[in-house]
Design a protein around this motif. Sequence first.
Motif, PDB file in Angstrom:
ATOM      1  N   PRO A   1      -5.512  10.157   2.144  1.00 28.55           N
ATOM      2  CA  PRO A   1      -6.104  11.491   2.017  1.00 28.55           C
ATOM      3  C   PRO A   1      -5.925  12.038   0.606  1.00 28.55           C
ATOM      4  O   PRO A   1      -4.889  11.800  -0.034  1.00 28.55           O
ATOM      5  CB  PRO A   1      -5.314  12.311   3.043  1.00 28.55           C
ATOM      6  CG  PRO A   1      -3.993  11.607   3.153  1.00 28.55           C
ATOM      7  CD  PRO A   1      -4.315  10.147   3.000  1.00 28.55           C
ATOM      8  N   ARG A   2      -6.931  12.779   0.139  1.00 28.91           N
ATOM      9  CA  ARG A   2      -6.851  13.368  -1.200  1.00 28.91           C
ATOM     10  C   ARG A   2      -6.129  14.715  -1.125  1.00 28.91           C
ATOM     11  O   ARG A   2      -6.716  15.784  -1.306  1.00 28.91           O
ATOM     12  CB  ARG A   2      -8.249  13.496  -1.803  1.00 28.91           C
ATOM     13  CG  ARG A   2      -8.888  12.177  -2.170  1.00 28.91           C
ATOM     14  CD  ARG A   2      -8.038  11.309  -3.123  1.00 28.91           C
ATOM     15  NE  ARG A   2      -7.765  11.932  -4.389  1.00 28.91           N
ATOM     16  CZ  ARG A   2      -8.439  11.693  -5.514  1.00 28.91           C
ATOM     17  NH1 ARG A   2      -9.434  10.830  -5.509  1.00 28.91           N
ATOM     18  NH2 ARG A   2      -8.104  12.290  -6.640  1.00 28.91           N
ATOM     19  N   THR A   3      -4.843  14.630  -0.863  1.00 30.42           N
ATOM     20  CA  THR A   3      -4.014  15.834  -0.790  1.00 30.42           C
ATOM     21  C   THR A   3      -3.824  16.484  -2.150  1.00 30.42           C
ATOM     22  O   THR A   3      -3.366  17.629  -2.231  1.00 30.42           O
ATOM     23  CB  THR A   3      -2.643  15.492  -0.187  1.00 30.42           C
ATOM     24  OG1 THR A   3      -2.065  14.401  -0.931  1.00 30.42           O
ATOM     25  CG2 THR A   3      -2.779  15.061   1.267  1.00 30.42           C
TER      26      THR A   3
ATOM     27  N   LEU B   1      -0.348   7.489  -4.264  1.00 34.67           N
ATOM     28  CA  LEU B   1       0.027   6.158  -3.801  1.00 34.67           C
ATOM     29  C   LEU B   1       1.398   6.148  -3.142  1.00 34.67           C
ATOM     30  O   LEU B   1       1.913   5.092  -2.779  1.00 34.67           O
ATOM     31  CB  LEU B   1      -0.021   5.169  -4.968  1.00 34.67           C
ATOM     32  CG  LEU B   1      -1.418   4.996  -5.577  1.00 34.67           C
ATOM     33  CD1 LEU B   1      -1.384   4.048  -6.756  1.00 34.67           C
ATOM     34  CD2 LEU B   1      -2.410   4.498  -4.524  1.00 34.67           C
ATOM     35  N   THR B   2       1.987   7.325  -3.002  1.00 33.46           N
ATOM     36  CA  THR B   2       3.223   7.474  -2.237  1.00 33.46           C
ATOM     37  C   THR B   2       2.975   8.521  -1.153  1.00 33.46           C
ATOM     38  O   THR B   2       2.107   9.380  -1.294  1.00 33.46           O
ATOM     39  CB  THR B   2       4.393   7.912  -3.126  1.00 33.46           C
ATOM     40  OG1 THR B   2       4.068   9.160  -3.747  1.00 33.46           O
ATOM     41  CG2 THR B   2       4.682   6.873  -4.201  1.00 33.46           C
ATOM     42  N   VAL B   3       3.750   8.440  -0.092  1.00 27.92           N
ATOM     43  CA  VAL B   3       3.587   9.360   1.032  1.00 27.92           C
ATOM     44  C   VAL B   3       4.780  10.307   1.059  1.00 27.92           C
ATOM     45  O   VAL B   3       5.913   9.886   1.277  1.00 27.92           O
ATOM     46  CB  VAL B   3       3.481   8.604   2.367  1.00 27.92           C
ATOM     47  CG1 VAL B   3       3.331   9.583   3.523  1.00 27.92           C
ATOM     48  CG2 VAL B   3       2.303   7.646   2.338  1.00 27.92           C
ATOM     49  N   ALA B   4       4.506  11.579   0.800  1.00 30.05           N
ATOM     50  CA  ALA B   4       5.568  12.582   0.834  1.00 30.05           C
ATOM     51  C   ALA B   4       5.728  13.116   2.252  1.00 30.05           C
ATOM     52  O   ALA B   4       4.752  13.211   3.000  1.00 30.05           O
ATOM     53  CB  ALA B   4       5.238  13.729  -0.122  1.00 30.05           C
ATOM     54  N   ALA B   5       6.957  13.449   2.613  1.00 29.45           N
ATOM     55  CA  ALA B   5       7.202  14.047   3.927  1.00 29.45           C
ATOM     56  C   ALA B   5       6.513  15.399   3.984  1.00 29.45           C
ATOM     57  O   ALA B   5       6.547  16.161   3.005  1.00 29.45           O
ATOM     58  CB  ALA B   5       8.692  14.207   4.164  1.00 29.45           C
TER      59      ALA B   5
ATOM     60  N   LEU C   1       0.812  -1.217   0.000  1.00 31.73           N
ATOM     61  CA  LEU C   1       0.000   0.000   0.000  1.00 31.73           C
ATOM     62  C   LEU C   1       0.847   1.268   0.000  1.00 31.73           C
ATOM     63  O   LEU C   1       0.312   2.368  -0.140  1.00 31.73           O
ATOM     64  CB  LEU C   1      -0.941  -0.001   1.207  1.00 31.73           C
ATOM     65  CG  LEU C   1      -2.048  -1.064   1.150  1.00 31.73           C
ATOM     66  CD1 LEU C   1      -2.838  -1.089   2.446  1.00 31.73           C
ATOM     67  CD2 LEU C   1      -2.981  -0.826  -0.039  1.00 31.73           C
ATOM     68  N   GLY C   2       2.147   1.141   0.184  1.00 32.83           N
ATOM     69  CA  GLY C   2       3.042   2.292   0.094  1.00 32.83           C
ATOM     70  C   GLY C   2       2.979   3.234   1.268  1.00 32.83           C
ATOM     71  O   GLY C   2       3.291   4.427   1.147  1.00 32.83           O
TER      72      GLY C   2
END
Length: 303
Positions: free
Chosen positions: A57-59, A159-163, A41-42
């Motif tokens: 979340p739809r950032t 689908l990736t999590v940015a800092a 799920l990344g």
Amino acid sequence: MKMTIHALIALGACILAPAFGFFVSPARAQSVDWQKVDETLGRKAAVSGEVHRYGFPRTDLSVTLDGVAIKPALALGGWVAFKPAHGGAIVMGDLVLLETEINPVMAKMIASGLEITAVHNHLLRASPATFYMHVAGHGDPVKLASAIHDALAESKTSLTVAAPANPPPAVDLDTAKLDQIIGVKGQANGGVYQFNVKRRDPIMQDGMPLAPVGPMGVAIGINFQPTGGGKAAITGDFVLTGDEVNPVILALRTHGIEVTALHSHMLDEQPRLFFMHFWANDDAVKLAEGLRAALDKTASTKS
């Protein structure tokens, strides 16, 4: 032939999940490779007891409603939650989608054997309009995660999590007062002050309790986003039995809180539940008092 979770429980010894084409042993629930689910799920899960909940979340979206820029934590926080069960895991989720994304995501979900349990609005007048797809499934958790990942790839959900580039904004509200009125302790999340209010009655599905109720999406959710001068935009959902629906509508409307949706999120929970979404932008304490009046019409808890 696809079997229901209820039928699978009756088998007891093992589970055959045709939609995913594999055999799951009874010990599987105790040996879930959660790191592999995370990798698929990344992102890392928020863990509550046995439940692993993943936020989507739809950032990527800039959504406004009545002049308020909606923060993801207020109303755009898609999620999926996994709980070991029946030799594998069950998954439940609520995905935030644009209108054009609904059918491509749905097609991928059903092709992988996942169930669609609801598609609807939570808000009114939002621009762009957002829709909410509730999903469910059971089987091998890594295969479930892969199916969800592939379906979300049909949308623009990250689908990736940015800092995070900056620390989250402070919640400029009298949160101690809000805690006192709502009757439970809230918490800040992404510039939004959030409450999860449990119901007193257990919520079951196929003989299994949906608990912890917050991570599994069956707690009353109330969110406050500061809009300046002690005001806040509020939204969320009440989790109600049928006899509570109209008393809660009346309490909310009497206190100037708009009811924006009323619907189901699941297909076979016990007791039968209805989810009521709401919206207002006004003095935060005044709105909390209106929400408390509505909570008093429900079998909800205070801490």
